[in-house]
Write an enzyme that holds these catalytic residues in place. Sequence first.
Site: not given
Length: 339
Positions: A51, A56, A82
Amino acid sequence: MKTRKIGKTELKVTEISFGAAALGGLYRACPREQAMETLEAAWASGIRYFDVAPWYGLGLAERHVGDFLRAKPESEYVLSTKVGRLLRPVPTGTVPDYSYVDPLSFDADYDYSYDGIMRSVDFSYARLGLNRVDILYVHDIGSYTHGAAKNAVHLKNFLNSGIKALEELKSSGAIKAFGLGVNEVPVCLDVMRNADIDAILMAGRYTLLDRSAVTELLPLCRKKGTSLVVGGVFNSGILATGPVPGSHFDYMPATPHVLAKVGAMEDIAKRHGVVLAAPALQFPLREPAVSSVLIGTAKASSLKRNMELFEPALPDTIFPEFDHLTLVAPPLGEDAVRV
């Protein structure tokens, strides 16, 4: 490693999964070589679900994960990323401090609309260098990130527009599942009362210590066939370190109340001859609605150490001993934002 299904889909993920936030330089830099070594250690341990998110390292983690998975057989791994933040370039040296060290030179704007989600997916394909993503999570929608007033706008935008993008992507076969990637329970309930989702990546709210998800969210997940992927099983580290000076809970310094609870939990673990991190890691998987436990690190040695906590399985009798020490996260209030 054993696998479990995501929601009502045919997609299966390994019971332990890898979360790539640290590969984006969260709190400390993560050079490419270190990221590749950590990811290889995860693969060698049997992890096949990875994931990541644009947030990030402002694209850095997606680049690392994509570079790694590009060399692996496509049929052997599951990948999630995401949506909800769109990255835009900024001049070198002007990236705001989001606790990422040496991120890429981008900033992020929130966009939970149909167009925003479609653009986010295309940008992620480019950063990853991959032509597929299996699961999309709507990232950090909720009062936890935005406060109540702003989130009301974001939630309306998502339910009126963004959800259609995810449904189209799934029906076309571009993705196999979608859901939410959040740190709070209320927004999950709000969304699930208005739409069907396959999974929730929930950080820190269904752990050995924090049982915020138990009263309403878990029963609703069981009823609707929505899976939980549980992140933050160590609650910002305190269930791994114990109540040591400087320990954190819920991204903030632990209060005396929390320190006392964790100290008592540590005593129970010691009485059974295990470190507290072992029941913390194994606890969520006792719930059938949980599909995977997400662990994140930027060190191969830490990854290997955490995987050693997964086996052997602890006896069922140990877990009820912790129940009287659990807590529920307090309400955020109208203007509270935890980031």
